[in-house]
Write a protein that holds these residues in place. Structure first.
Motif, PDB file in Angstrom:
ATOM      1  N   GLN A 137       0.807  -1.222   0.000  1.00 36.44           N
ATOM      2  CA  GLN A 137       0.000   0.000   0.000  1.00 36.44           C
ATOM      3  C   GLN A 137       0.841   1.274   0.000  1.00 36.44           C
ATOM      4  O   GLN A 137       0.519   2.245  -0.694  1.00 36.44           O
ATOM      5  CB  GLN A 137      -0.956   0.004   1.204  1.00 36.44           C
TER       6      GLN A 137
ATOM      7  N   ASN B 219      -9.606  -0.109  -7.144  1.00 38.93           N
ATOM      8  CA  ASN B 219      -8.811   0.485  -6.070  1.00 38.93           C
ATOM      9  C   ASN B 219      -7.818   1.502  -6.643  1.00 38.93           C
ATOM     10  O   ASN B 219      -7.660   2.616  -6.121  1.00 38.93           O
ATOM     11  CB  ASN B 219      -8.064  -0.616  -5.315  1.00 38.93           C
TER      12      ASN B 219
ATOM     13  N   LYS C 135      -7.826   5.697  -6.159  1.00 38.44           N
ATOM     14  CA  LYS C 135      -6.642   6.411  -5.663  1.00 38.44           C
ATOM     15  C   LYS C 135      -6.190   7.476  -6.661  1.00 38.44           C
ATOM     16  O   LYS C 135      -5.737   8.560  -6.266  1.00 38.44           O
ATOM     17  CB  LYS C 135      -5.520   5.417  -5.363  1.00 38.44           C
TER      18      LYS C 135
END
Length: 259
Positions: free
Chosen positions: A18, A84, A88
């Motif tokens: 991450q 995802n 972002k």
């Protein structure tokens, strides 16, 4: 004069960390001009398959994709991972749109013929829909492709992300001045694999042959370089190899490949 286009491929070493993913998202969002992102997600697919009791089979680094595995790959690649990344990017003011090759008929392929090994639902690329992809970019959108294509007959296909990135850069090379970036864990092609500072900064045909003859380029790096020169011989202006730091205009430690 042609507009510049950057096609960037990232692998699992970025996606599955991450902190690294957040760093990459910032660097990619700051890239000037038109851009396309291509991603895989193989390790996450393997982890989910294990949780669901589905065995993952690999041959020579390539995944055998049966029906169950294809369902898992679709969930992970086109679903969780892709969305995802898109979310972002939106948070970093990059107006991204997540796509598989089936969306807008953007990447066509055929099921790999069975020879020595039956790879199952794996696609070998036939072409990319440059018009629709150009239209998306003209509308101010940044395409984010997962490693999936389709056969035009209703079948999704697992497809190598390096190949998708290469064929996108090649297909769009007629309209744009394309640079292809392959982001992986090393800072570039290394003279000494144990020394991350020994980056070969520029490789052309002559240097490539020299590095091959001395064994500097071997094993897993060999198909990467073959893919790079295939792109260069087919409309791609420049190929860059290195970790994500090469997207930072202040960083000069990566490998640039030209003919």
């Amino acid at each position: 004069m042609k507009k510049k286009l950057s096609v960037v491929k990232i692998g699992g070493n970025v996606i599955e960390n991450q902190a690294e993913l957040e760093k990459f998202i910032r660097l990619f969002s700051d890239l000037e001009g038109l851009k396309i992102l291509v991603h895989g997600g193989g390790k996450l697919a393997t982890q989910l398959a294990s949780k669901l009791g589905v065995e993952s089979k690999m041959v020579g680094g390539r995944r055998i994709t049966n029906r169950e595995t294809l369902d898992i790959i679709t969930m992970v690649y086109a679903g969780l991972t892709n969305k995802n990344i898109v979310a972002k990017l939106q948070a970093n003011h990059c107006n991204a749109i997540g796509l598989s090759g089936a969306d807008a008929d953007s990447i066509q392929a055929h099921k790999r013929p069975v020879k020595d090994i039956d790879f199952g639902f794996v696609g070998d690329l036939d072409g990319v829909n440059t018009k629709i992809i150009s239209n998306l970019m003209d509308a101010g959108l940044t395409p984010v492709f997962c490693a999936m294509s389709h056969d035009g007959k209703g079948q999704l296909l697992n497809t190598n992300a390096d190949t998708i990135a290469s064929e996108l850069a090649i297909g769009l090379g007629d309209k744009y001045m394309t640079t292809l970036y392959y982001c992986f864990e090393k800072p570039g092609v290394l003279m000494d694999v144990a020394d991350d500072t020994s980056v070969v900064k520029h490789i052309d045909n002559k240097k490539y042959k020299e590095l091959l003859s001395t064994g500097i380029i071997a094993d897993g790096m060999l198909p990467k370089l073959e893919n790079c020169f295939h792109a260069l011989k087919n409309n791609v202006e420049t190929v860059c190899l290195g970790n994500m730091s090469m997207l930072d205009k202040n960083n000069a430690l990566y490998t640039t490949i030209t003919l």
